[in-house]
Design a protein around this motif. Structure first.
Motif, PDB file in Angstrom:
ATOM      1  N   ALA A 150      34.847  23.370  31.682  1.00  0.00           N
ATOM      2  CA  ALA A 150      34.089  22.540  32.615  1.00  0.00           C
ATOM      3  C   ALA A 150      34.843  22.348  33.925  1.00  0.00           C
ATOM      4  CB  ALA A 150      33.805  21.173  31.978  1.00  0.00           C
ATOM      5  N   SER A 151      35.778  23.234  34.218  1.00  0.00           N
ATOM      6  CA  SER A 151      36.606  23.076  35.420  1.00  0.00           C
ATOM      7  C   SER A 151      35.930  23.572  36.687  1.00  0.00           C
ATOM      8  CB  SER A 151      37.925  23.836  35.242  1.00  0.00           C
ATOM      9  OG  SER A 151      37.684  25.245  35.271  1.00  0.00           O
ATOM     10  N   GLY A 152      35.036  24.540  36.556  1.00  0.00           N
ATOM     11  CA  GLY A 152      34.442  25.181  37.731  1.00  0.00           C
ATOM     12  C   GLY A 152      35.304  26.287  38.311  1.00  0.00           C
ATOM     13  N   ILE A 153      36.501  26.487  37.744  1.00  0.00           N
ATOM     14  CA  ILE A 153      37.403  27.535  38.246  1.00  0.00           C
ATOM     15  C   ILE A 153      36.838  28.906  37.865  1.00  0.00           C
ATOM     16  CG2 ILE A 153      39.723  28.503  38.069  1.00  0.00           C
ATOM     17  CD1 ILE A 153      40.715  25.633  37.507  1.00  0.00           C
ATOM     18  N   PRO A 154      36.738  29.835  38.801  1.00  0.00           N
ATOM     19  CA  PRO A 154      36.138  31.143  38.495  1.00  0.00           C
ATOM     20  C   PRO A 154      36.945  31.939  37.475  1.00  0.00           C
ATOM     21  CG  PRO A 154      36.260  30.769  40.871  1.00  0.00           C
ATOM     22  CD  PRO A 154      37.092  29.698  40.221  1.00  0.00           C
ATOM     23  N   ASP A 155      36.267  32.860  36.829  1.00  0.00           N
ATOM     24  CA  ASP A 155      36.877  33.757  35.851  1.00  0.00           C
ATOM     25  C   ASP A 155      37.531  34.926  36.587  1.00  0.00           C
ATOM     26  OD1 ASP A 155      37.430  35.588  33.758  1.00  0.00           O
ATOM     27  OD2 ASP A 155      35.717  34.874  32.595  1.00  0.00           O
ATOM     28  N   PHE A 156      38.825  35.118  36.367  1.00  0.00           N
ATOM     29  CA  PHE A 156      39.542  36.192  37.058  1.00  0.00           C
ATOM     30  C   PHE A 156      38.971  37.570  36.736  1.00  0.00           C
ATOM     31  CE2 PHE A 156      41.950  35.757  33.067  1.00  0.00           C
ATOM     32  CZ  PHE A 156      42.031  37.081  32.631  1.00  0.00           C
ATOM     33  N   ARG A 157      38.289  37.691  35.588  1.00  0.00           N
ATOM     34  CA  ARG A 157      37.760  38.997  35.196  1.00  0.00           C
ATOM     35  C   ARG A 157      36.634  39.469  36.113  1.00  0.00           C
ATOM     36  NH1 ARG A 157      36.328  37.776  29.084  1.00  0.00           N
ATOM     37  NH2 ARG A 157      35.549  35.900  30.149  1.00  0.00           N
ATOM     38  N   GLY A 158      36.080  38.555  36.893  1.00  0.00           N
ATOM     39  CA  GLY A 158      35.057  38.928  37.854  1.00  0.00           C
ATOM     40  C   GLY A 158      35.543  38.878  39.279  1.00  0.00           C
ATOM     41  N   ALA A 159      36.860  38.974  39.475  1.00  0.00           N
ATOM     42  CA  ALA A 159      37.434  38.819  40.817  1.00  0.00           C
ATOM     43  C   ALA A 159      38.430  39.937  41.124  1.00  0.00           C
ATOM     44  CB  ALA A 159      38.099  37.448  40.942  1.00  0.00           C
ATOM     45  N   GLY A 160      38.008  41.168  40.904  1.00  0.00           N
ATOM     46  CA  GLY A 160      38.877  42.294  41.222  1.00  0.00           C
ATOM     47  C   GLY A 160      39.914  42.601  40.165  1.00  0.00           C
ATOM     48  N   TYR A 161      39.731  42.062  38.978  1.00  0.00           N
ATOM     49  CA  TYR A 161      40.679  42.295  37.874  1.00  0.00           C
ATOM     50  C   TYR A 161      40.629  43.736  37.415  1.00  0.00           C
ATOM     51  CZ  TYR A 161      42.382  42.133  33.022  1.00  0.00           C
ATOM     52  OH  TYR A 161      43.029  42.378  31.838  1.00  0.00           O
ATOM     53  N   ASP A 162      41.785  44.368  37.295  1.00  0.00           N
ATOM     54  CA  ASP A 162      41.907  45.742  36.809  1.00  0.00           C
ATOM     55  C   ASP A 162      42.552  45.692  35.430  1.00  0.00           C
ATOM     56  OD1 ASP A 162      42.322  48.395  36.280  1.00  0.00           O
ATOM     57  OD2 ASP A 162      43.515  48.803  38.087  1.00  0.00           O
ATOM     58  N   ALA A 163      41.737  45.927  34.394  1.00  0.00           N
ATOM     59  CA  ALA A 163      42.238  45.820  33.022  1.00  0.00           C
ATOM     60  C   ALA A 163      43.304  46.856  32.708  1.00  0.00           C
ATOM     61  CB  ALA A 163      41.072  45.958  32.037  1.00  0.00           C
ATOM     62  N   ALA A 164      43.347  47.932  33.483  1.00  0.00           N
ATOM     63  CA  ALA A 164      44.335  48.990  33.227  1.00  0.00           C
ATOM     64  C   ALA A 164      45.707  48.629  33.805  1.00  0.00           C
ATOM     65  CB  ALA A 164      43.847  50.304  33.822  1.00  0.00           C
ATOM     66  N   LYS A 165      45.744  47.611  34.629  1.00  0.00           N
ATOM     67  CA  LYS A 165      46.996  47.191  35.250  1.00  0.00           C
ATOM     68  C   LYS A 165      47.572  46.004  34.502  1.00  0.00           C
ATOM     69  CE  LYS A 165      48.827  45.462  39.662  1.00  0.00           C
ATOM     70  NZ  LYS A 165      48.473  45.052  41.046  1.00  0.00           N
ATOM     71  N   ARG A 166      48.851  46.053  34.163  1.00  0.00           N
ATOM     72  CA  ARG A 166      49.476  44.964  33.438  1.00  0.00           C
ATOM     73  C   ARG A 166      49.822  43.826  34.392  1.00  0.00           C
ATOM     74  NH1 ARG A 166      46.801  46.867  30.980  1.00  0.00           N
ATOM     75  NH2 ARG A 166      47.030  48.592  29.537  1.00  0.00           N
ATOM     76  N   CYS A 167      49.357  42.631  34.050  1.00  0.00           N
ATOM     77  CA  CYS A 167      49.522  41.477  34.930  1.00  0.00           C
ATOM     78  C   CYS A 167      50.166  40.312  34.190  1.00  0.00           C
ATOM     79  CB  CYS A 167      48.165  41.017  35.461  1.00  0.00           C
ATOM     80  SG  CYS A 167      47.267  42.255  36.407  1.00  0.00           S
ATOM     81  N   ALA A 168      51.032  39.574  34.865  1.00  0.00           N
ATOM     82  CA  ALA A 168      51.560  38.325  34.336  1.00  0.00           C
ATOM     83  C   ALA A 168      50.495  37.248  34.508  1.00  0.00           C
ATOM     84  CB  ALA A 168      52.834  37.938  35.074  1.00  0.00           C
ATOM     85  N   PRO A 169      50.545  36.169  33.708  1.00  0.00           N
ATOM     86  CA  PRO A 169      49.531  35.118  33.827  1.00  0.00           C
ATOM     87  C   PRO A 169      49.367  34.583  35.247  1.00  0.00           C
ATOM     88  CG  PRO A 169      50.812  34.785  31.841  1.00  0.00           C
ATOM     89  CD  PRO A 169      51.466  35.904  32.581  1.00  0.00           C
ATOM     90  N   GLY A 170      50.470  34.414  35.954  1.00  0.00           N
ATOM     91  CA  GLY A 170      50.395  33.915  37.318  1.00  0.00           C
ATOM     92  C   GLY A 170      49.637  34.851  38.243  1.00  0.00           C
ATOM     93  N   GLN A 171      49.752  36.127  38.005  1.00  0.00           N
ATOM     94  CA  GLN A 171      49.019  37.098  38.819  1.00  0.00           C
ATOM     95  C   GLN A 171      47.513  37.019  38.557  1.00  0.00           C
ATOM     96  OE1 GLN A 171      51.518  40.432  37.346  1.00  0.00           O
ATOM     97  NE2 GLN A 171      51.850  40.942  39.509  1.00  0.00           N
ATOM     98  N   LEU A 172      47.146  36.714  37.327  1.00  0.00           N
ATOM     99  CA  LEU A 172      45.727  36.545  37.010  1.00  0.00           C
ATOM    100  C   LEU A 172      45.162  35.328  37.730  1.00  0.00           C
ATOM    101  CD1 LEU A 172      45.866  37.235  33.168  1.00  0.00           C
ATOM    102  CD2 LEU A 172      45.274  38.851  34.977  1.00  0.00           C
TER     103      LEU A 172
END
Length: 537
Positions: A150-172
């Motif tokens: 219920a935060s309203g914060i957008p989902d990173f998966r719909g914001a240019g996220y590349d699943a093939a690239k390994r990301c740290a939580p902060g980068q997400l």
């Protein structure tokens, strides 16, 4: 000694002769408890569980699938079907690990409550108290609102996220840091993986250890879940026997090394593309962190599920109620979902979804006369396991299903009332530009005729460009077209959404255009999922 032994044998023989336990005052042959389980005939509508699963595997082209059943405190059935790697001799087994994707949220929620009980955080803490330097718009968002989605914060998966690239939580988090809130915090619910990435980071700050270490020390190790871990643990805790040049049988280490007897192995995940299954690298799951980074077996998930029923993991009943009951928003609105779980009024709850190469499902029937839990895990992404899980539950406790034969009508239980479910269905049809031809309110029609009927509606819709193809091949199919979805409330106040089984329609009329039938089936399944569920999967 002989005399005591004779007495014991006599008592045992007398008890066993009844076939069931009894208590003083109970009539001979009656069970001691109101809840009686253990019927070996496990069927729903004349179909046994193994056939259900075999048919589902065939229809959905699954490499493998695992199932486990809880009838607390027991796991009476745990089994694997198929393979975990289409290129190797690796079978789905009781110890196979699958990426459980969004089921990870449930573990994260437990961790938050454990830290709350340890006095290291409060549910109403602003996230910024534990994570400095959040964007200004996020600073008043609370831990509770993150858990509620219920935060309203957008989902990173719909914001240019590349699943093939390994990301740290902060980068997400950085992917959506500059994005505006989708709605004012505390006023709505919308699934966002970012919420649980932030919760994972809060767990790290509050506990002083990594998220993975906290889950391992406070949930995995106390319950001895040997097939539950994160990708980082594979090299030390999983046991793959993959010789460079395998012979007739890939496996040999089990002859001399105990860990390779029924080994803990990770499955290979697959995604369908162009009609073919493509394997996904296992480390792809690591990005999903506290939202979807966990791996487990169906049997381990079931053992963990049993621990949820009492104070093993979360001590305070009020804390358990918080994460296993619907969300109450700040504006007073009740939303039947929390921390990835969705709920119905009569005590049914489920958590489900997809991860890279995998699909996962866990349901819990918590009413005193039901008490069945179903775990299903498969190594193909994008598979809705809801209907199969409900049919399996009905086989264990008849009456848990809708009462409709799935060979004719496929059903899901809605989290909403009939009117809201119909409204959600029509909204999704409009979003997909599918015309609605008619809506029948059978309860209203019955009332006008002076007859009682619980809420029952049918929505009729379709696309002539699609349906005409079927009638061009078999005009007799016109009686079953256009398409329709039924929504009704049963005598237990459960609301069901039913859709036509397109396999049955094809068989009834001898339709050979399987591609069109499959496309229609996919549309119907999507419509039902959108209308019956809180979250968009």
């Amino acid at each position: 000694m002989r005399s005591s032994t004779s007495v014991i044998i006599g008592v045992l023989a007398a008890t066993m002769s009844l076939g069931q336990p009894t208590v003083a005052g109970a009539a001979p042959g009656e069970p001691a408890y109101r809840l009686w389980r253990g019927d070996p005939k496990l069927q729903s509508h004349g179909v046994d569980i193994d056939r259900m699963i075999a048919d589902f595997v065939r229809k959905n082209d699954l490499p493998g699938i695992a199932m486990a059943i809880v009838q607390a405190p027991y796991i009476p059935r745990s089994a694997g079907y198929g393979v975990t790697d289409r290129q190797r001799d690796e079978l789905a087994s009781t110890k196979t690990m699958w990426s459980v994707g969004p089921l990870t949220q449930a573990f994260t929620a437990v961790a938050i409550m454990q830290l709350k009980e340890a006095g290291k955080l409060a549910i109403d803490d602003p996230a910024e108290k534990h994570l400095p330097n959040l964007p200004p718009a996020w600073r008043t968002v609370t831990i509770k609102e993150l858990m509620q989605h219920a935060s309203g914060i957008p989902d990173f998966r719909g914001a240019g996220y590349d699943a093939a690239k390994r990301c740290a939580p902060g980068q997400l988090v950085d992917l959506v840091r500059a994005a505006p809130l989708q709605f004012e915090a505390g006023t709505d619910v919308r699934l966002s993986a970012t919420n649980f990435v932030l919760l994972g980071l809060i767990i790290e700050r509050a506990s002083g250890m990594s998220y993975e270490d906290h889950i391992t020390r406070h949930q995995i190790e106390p319950l001895r879940l040997e097939s539950t871990m994160f990708f980082r643990d594979f090299s030390k805790k999983s046991f793959l026997d993959r010789p460079a040049k395998p012979g007739f049988n890939q496996h040999s280490k089990f002859h001399t090394e105990v860990p390779f007897i029924n080994p803990v192995e990770p499955a290979v995940g697959y995604v369908e593309s162009g009609g073919k299954l493509t394997p996904i690298a296992p480390d792809a799951t690591a990005n999903l962190y506290a939202y979807g980074g966990l791996w487990s077996s169906a049997q381990d998930i079931s053992a963990w599920d049993i621990a949820l029923a009492g104070a093993v993991l979360v001590k305070d009943e009020a804390d358990r109620d918080f994460i296993y009951k619907p969300t109450r928003l700040a504006n007073g609105r009740i939303v039947p979902a929390m921390a990835g779980w969705e709920f119905t009024p009569h005590g049914f709850m489920e958590v489900k979804g997809n991860g890279p190469g995998f699909s996962a499902y866990l349901s819990r029937f918590t009413a005193a006369d039901e008490l069945v839990c179903v775990t299903l895990l498969t190594n193909k992404e994008g598979v809705d396991l809801t209907e199969l899980a409900r049919a399996i539950a009905d086989a264990y406790n008849r009456g848990l299903g809708a009462g409709a034969d799935p060979s004719v009508l496929l059903t899901q239980e809605s989290k909403f009332g009939v009117a809201e479910t119909v409204q959600r269905l029509k909204a999704e049809l409009a979003a997909q530009n599918v015309p609605v031809f008619a809506t029948f309110d059978h309860a209203q029609n019955a009332s006008e005729a002076g007859l009682p009927l619980r809420p029952t509606s049918v929505v009729v819709f379709g696309n002539p460009k699609v349906g005409t193809k079927l009638m061009q091949e078999r005009q007799a199919a016109a009686i079953d077209l256009p398409l329709r979805v039924s929504v009704w409330q049963d005598d237990r106040n459960r609301v069901w959404v039913g859709r036509q089984n397109m396999d049955a329609l094809g068989t009834t009329y001898g339709i050979e255009d399987t591609a069109t039938l499959a496309a229609i089936d996919k549309l119907l399944a999507r419509l039902v999922a959108k209308s019956a569920n809180v979250y968009a999967y």
